[in-house]
Design a protein around this motif. Structure first.
Motif, PDB file in Angstrom:
ATOM      1  N   SER A  86      16.385 -34.067  24.749  1.00 55.88           N
ATOM      2  CA  SER A  86      17.363 -34.346  25.809  1.00 55.88           C
ATOM      3  C   SER A  86      18.144 -35.632  25.591  1.00 55.88           C
ATOM      4  O   SER A  86      19.294 -35.760  26.036  1.00 55.88           O
ATOM      5  N   ASP A 120      21.504 -34.959  23.964  1.00 52.20           N
ATOM      6  CA  ASP A 120      22.538 -34.461  24.891  1.00 52.20           C
ATOM      7  C   ASP A 120      23.065 -35.581  25.785  1.00 52.20           C
ATOM      8  O   ASP A 120      24.262 -35.625  26.102  1.00 52.20           O
ATOM      9  N   ASN A 121      22.192 -36.455  26.204  1.00 53.39           N
ATOM     10  CA  ASN A 121      22.643 -37.561  27.053  1.00 53.39           C
ATOM     11  C   ASN A 121      23.785 -38.333  26.403  1.00 53.39           C
ATOM     12  O   ASN A 121      24.804 -38.625  27.033  1.00 53.39           O
ATOM     13  N   THR A 129      11.639 -33.419  26.804  1.00 55.57           N
ATOM     14  CA  THR A 129      12.100 -32.094  27.241  1.00 55.57           C
ATOM     15  C   THR A 129      12.402 -32.019  28.728  1.00 55.57           C
ATOM     16  O   THR A 129      12.680 -30.941  29.250  1.00 55.57           O
ATOM     17  N   VAL A 133      14.880 -32.527  31.751  1.00 60.26           N
ATOM     18  CA  VAL A 133      16.342 -32.476  31.843  1.00 60.26           C
ATOM     19  C   VAL A 133      16.844 -33.730  32.550  1.00 60.26           C
ATOM     20  O   VAL A 133      16.392 -34.066  33.651  1.00 60.26           O
ATOM     21  N   TYR A 142      15.075 -27.099  28.194  1.00 59.52           N
ATOM     22  CA  TYR A 142      14.552 -27.491  26.883  1.00 59.52           C
ATOM     23  C   TYR A 142      13.154 -26.939  26.612  1.00 59.52           C
ATOM     24  O   TYR A 142      12.527 -27.309  25.622  1.00 59.52           O
TER      25      TYR A 142
END
Length: 943
Positions: A205, A208-209, A274, A276, A286
């Motif tokens: 994650s 993605d952040n 994992t 979110v 995830y």
């Protein structure tokens, strides 16, 4: 069957990313194994910070461990954490056996402070592996450049490893190679590789952040929204798909099959991070998208609860649309987003975040520990600007791990010269406590030997610490009376001798190098006197030596068969030596309970240790105040105010601070025993240190300090809980001084300008030894037995006057705001002389409104003399010399004590002149008359 348990059918093992004592002891962990098919547990500093710092179930064990014997925060954390790890490992052990070592592991992380040090990581992992002693422990090692070779080494030793902080596929491939090479190495030594487990923790994650933010920034800046928006929330999963493909490649083929035949387990990818972070995404994103055979997903409790409630276990989800994942990563590059840079930054940020979490964890442990031990407290009061500057420096020191570097002996903390060779004082308390029986036997010998007096012969660091102990503890019933000689003044020597019954006196000759002039001539004199008193065959039983190994003094002590010989530590400079034999031998001789003294002192040592963050570290807090105040606010005068019973601590602090920091034109100038005054007489160049002994509080002092704080002066109030805890202040101030030196930018362990004065003194005494005479200068002014001398430059600055008062006024008027006045008196240090000079310094302070110092020579030469010559050129000096009423010859030499003192004064003065200091000398024919004349002249000059 709940969705978590269904993961087993897909080939994925669910692990829990959380550990806490209640989870284990309350049976929840065992229940999750049964109900959810849980296969393992991971931990990290953030998890332990939340558990140990905040969960109440740790309190009793925490208190019990601290009270069983004080420990520093790192040891406390490890005791508690390893207890949890062992207990969890036992709960997971059936899973470990059922899966034949494939699952059932719990992880314990190597300190994140070591992430950039291969050797330290390896050593730490070995230590933790041994400390836990469970077959189902995985030691967590980060996938940094330093961590990867450590992984290979540790796998090669048969230690199971959880590789953490993996973000990039190329780095993962390096990790896989290291794992395989480690297995090969262990197998080559005959090791059973079926006993080795490993996972590669691939973070999800966080990617993605970062990338989502970059995408959104581009969209907000007018980028192609239609192309960019579909990429949101896709990068991490795409990256994981590529990593899984790499996993399948590395763990296939003939090379791997050969290891597999010997029982090797693949190093599974473990999906970490994992949970979110974006609430717009499904809370099971995830987990559901990363299901794959031979993988692990470690979930925090909330994510695990969510998947148990509504998750969907789709087999081989991570292998679906690999090509689409590759296209997503290519598209990111096309739009100017570098996955490589993002992952590099995330590793660095991950190391930093784990280190920050560790700082918070250790800080919380330190705070809880402090509440349980008997530690002298301190409070700093300063204005907002100084507080902000201290906080800024503290944050930098915390981020750079400077306290840990200091304890590790990293000389780059200071100037990068030889500081690493002078750090023995950091660990000496524990070492001396371990061997305290030696000192206890010595104390018994002194008490039972019929000695009624103990006289220390020393200078500087060898004498000032024992003097503090003697004056603070006072004479103890049934023990010898303590005396000290640290002056070559003949009257001072005669005064000491008049107090002694030589037949019942033990002399402690204290000299680190064994070549210092004063202790050697003191020894020569009292050896001769003792031979006259008890005879040639018995004199040596009255002498004890404290000196460094291999010194000239050690040779003398052995040759002459001294009663006792104690060794110092070469890596401890004189002014840092009070907690070594140089302070403890005299302490034992005067009846102080040395074992208790060291035990109490150790509380401060551990409170200042490498594992205590700056904001909880008492030595660091004081050091930052002193260093920052001097460097950024020009508050370089450290004014010491102390309760009467511990007032002599100021003299010891004078040497520690001045000799450590005053050099290369920089440094702190300690101001000791300056009489109290109204707030208006103090300039804006001071920091005030108030050391208050409980039970010895003085209302006048407290009111004075309160007025100073109210007037805006920085004040540190230190409460000494008991005189037996004065050792805590020795260590606090040693640490603070070393830290202040680092901030100022000097080496706090050398004393170049003291050596310069010694060289000149030696040249003069050598001349006396050969029949030479003292230098003779013509005075600028002479009146009624008082004469003024000055070098040409200082004489020109004074001009020509007709009175002593006029000369003195012209001289002291040279002291401007931010300067200080120092009176350097080469006369006997006794009550009447001190009182007379205190009146003079007080009048000068009140009229000139500058800080004032008073030093007795040659005592101050080994103390503040360094700062006067090597520190900032802000001093205005008055040296006082006198004709001695009676002289004493030095046995075995052609010179006398009076001549030695004169040589020391001349050497002192000439170095001050060489350093372009504002200095004059006043010479008295008669001390008492001279002091009266000097006082009258000062009063007249500033009436």
């Amino acid at each position: 069957m709940n969705p978590l348990k269904q993961l087993a059918e897909t080939g994925q093992a669910p692990w829990l990313d959380f550990v806490q004592r209640e989870l284990i002891e309350g049976g929840d962990l065992a229940m999750m194994i049964k109900r959810d098919g849980l296969k393992g547990v991971t931990s990290n500093p953030s998890i332990f910070e939340k558990a140990i710092a905040h969960a109440p179930e740790y309190t009793k064990e925490f208190e019990r461990y601290v009270h069983s014997g004080d420990h520093e925060p790192m040891a406390i954390y490890e005791h508690l954490a390893i207890g949890d790890i062992k207990a969890a490992a036992d709960v997971l052990l059936p899973v470990y056996h059922e899966t034949k070592g494939r699952d059932g592991y719990i992880s314990l992380e190597v300190s994140p402070y070591l992430a950039l040090d291969t050797e330290a990581t390896v050593n730490e992992a070995r230590r933790l592996h041994k400390a836990v002693g469970k077959p189902n422990l995985m030691v967590k090692v980060p996938a940094t450049n330093a961590g990867i070779p450590a992984i290979r080494t540790l796998i090669g030793e048969g230690i199971s490893i959880n590789v953490t902080l993996l973000f990039a596929v190329p780095v993962y491939e390096q990790v896989a190679r290291a794992y395989i090479e480690g297995l090969e190495h262990f197998a080559s030594k005959g090791g059973d590789i079926s006993k080795i487990g490993s996972v590669a923790s691939f973070f999800v994650s966080r990617i993605d952040n970062v990338i989502d933010k970059q995408l959104q920034d581009k969209i907000d800046a007018g980028g192609d929204a239609a192309a960019l928006k579909p990429l949101l929330g896709k990068a991490a999963i795409a990256n994981a798909k590529v990593a899984y493909a790499a996993y399948k490649k590395w763990f296939s083929g003939a090379k791997w099959q050969a290891l597999e035949a010997k029982g090797a387990h693949t190093q599974r990818l473990l999906w970490a991070s994992t949970s979110v972070k974006n609430p717009a995404y499904p809370d099971t994103l995830y987990v559901e998208t990363l299901i794959g055979r031979d993988t692990v997903n470690t979930m925090p409790p909330a994510t695990m609860d969510a998947f148990r409630d509504h998750g969907k276990a789709t087999p081989d989800a991570v292998e679906q649309d690999l090509a689409g994942g590759i296209d997503i990563l290519k598209s990111l590059e096309t739009h100017g987003i570098s996955l490589e840079k993002v992952t590099i930054d995330l590793v660095a940020d991950g190391v930093r975040q784990f280190a920050n979490a560790f700082d918070q964890l250790l800080g919380a442990v330190a705070k809880k520990r402090t509440a349980l031990i008997d530690l002298n407290g301190a409070e700093i009061e300063a204005d907002a600007a100084l507080h902000a500057a201290i906080e800024k420096t503290a944050k930098r020191w915390l981020a750079e791990g400077t306290i840990r570097k200091l304890w590790a002996g990293d000389k780059s903390v200071w100037t990068g010269t030889d500081e690493d060779k002078w750090l023995g004082w950091l660990t000496i308390v524990g070492e001396e406590h371990t061997h305290v029986a030696t000192l206890e036997r010595f104390a018994k010998a002194i008490r039972e030997g019929g000695f009624k007096h103990v006289a220390l012969l020393g200078m500087g660091g060898s004498s000032l610490g024992p003097e503090v102990l003697a004056r603070s503890f006072g004479h103890r019933d049934g023990w010898p009376e303590f005396h000290m000689l640290d002056s070559t003044d003949p009257a001072q020597i005669a005064t000491l001798e008049s107090k002694l019954d030589l037949k019942t006196t033990m002399f402690i000759v204290s000299s680190k190098s064994g070549s210092t002039l004063e202790p050697n001539i003191f020894l020569a004199y009292f050896k001769a006197r003792m031979i006259e008193t008890v005879g040639q065959g018995d004199w040596a039983r009255h002498f004890t030596a404290v000196t460094d190994p291999g010194s000239a003094m050690e040779h003398v002590a052995k040759h002459d068969h001294f009663a006792h010989l104690f060794h110092g530590v070469k890596s401890i400079g004189g002014r840092y030596s009070v907690l070594s034999k140089f302070g403890l031998v005299p302490a034992a001789a005067m009846g102080i309970d040395v074992a208790n003294f060291l035990a109490l002192t150790s509380h401060m040592v551990k409170s200042c240790s490498a594992s205590v963050p700056v904001d909880q570290n008492p030595g660091a807090q004081l050091g930052l105040l002193l260093g920052v105040a001097a460097k950024e606010f020009k508050r370089d005068k450290v004014t010491i105010i102390a309760s009467p019973k511990i007032a002599d601590l100021g003299a010891w602090l004078e040497q520690l601070i001045a000799e450590s920091t005053g050099k290369q034109g920089h440094g702190l100038v300690p101001i000791d025993a300056e009489p109290l005054g109204d707030a208006a007489v103090y300039g804006h160049d001071r920091v005030f240190a108030y050391l208050c002994l409980k039970g010895d509080e003085q209302a006048k002092q407290a009111a004075h300090v309160a007025a100073l704080a109210k007037a805006g002066h920085p004040v540190v109030r230190i409460t000494v809980n008991d005189v037996a805890q004065i050792g805590q202040e020795f260590f606090r101030w040693e640490m603070a001084t070393a830290i202040a030196g680092a901030i100022i930018g000097i080496n706090p362990f050398d004393q170049p300008d003291v050596e310069a004065s010694k060289i000149k003194t030696r040249a003069l005494t050598d001349a006396y030894e050969k029949g030479g005479s003292a230098p003779h200068d013509e005075p600028l002014f002479h009146e009624h037995g008082v004469a003024i001398f000055a070098d040409p430059k200082n004489a020109a600055a004074l001009g020509t006057h007709t009175t002593l008062a006029a000369y003195l006024k012209q001289h002291f008027n040279r002291a401007d705001a931010g300067d200080y006045i120092a009176i350097l008196a080469y006369i006997e240090r006794n009550g009447s002389h001190m009182a007379a000079l205190e009146q003079i310094r007080t009048h000068l302070r009140n009229t000139r409104k500058v800080a004032t110092c008073l030093g007795f020579g040659p005592r101050f030469l080994h103390s503040t003399g360094q700062a006067y010559k090597g520190g900032p050129n802000s001093g205005v000096f008055l040296q006082i010399t006198t004709d001695d009423a009676k002289d004493i010859p030095v046995p075995g030499h052609a010179y006398s004590f009076s001549q030695v003192k004169a040589a020391q004064a001349e050497g002192d003065l000439s170095v001050l002149v060489e350093r372009d200091r504002r200095v004059i000398r006043v010479h008295f024919q008669n001390v008492q008359h001279g002091l009266e004349a000097l006082h009258k002249a000062i009063i007249h000059a500033y009436h």
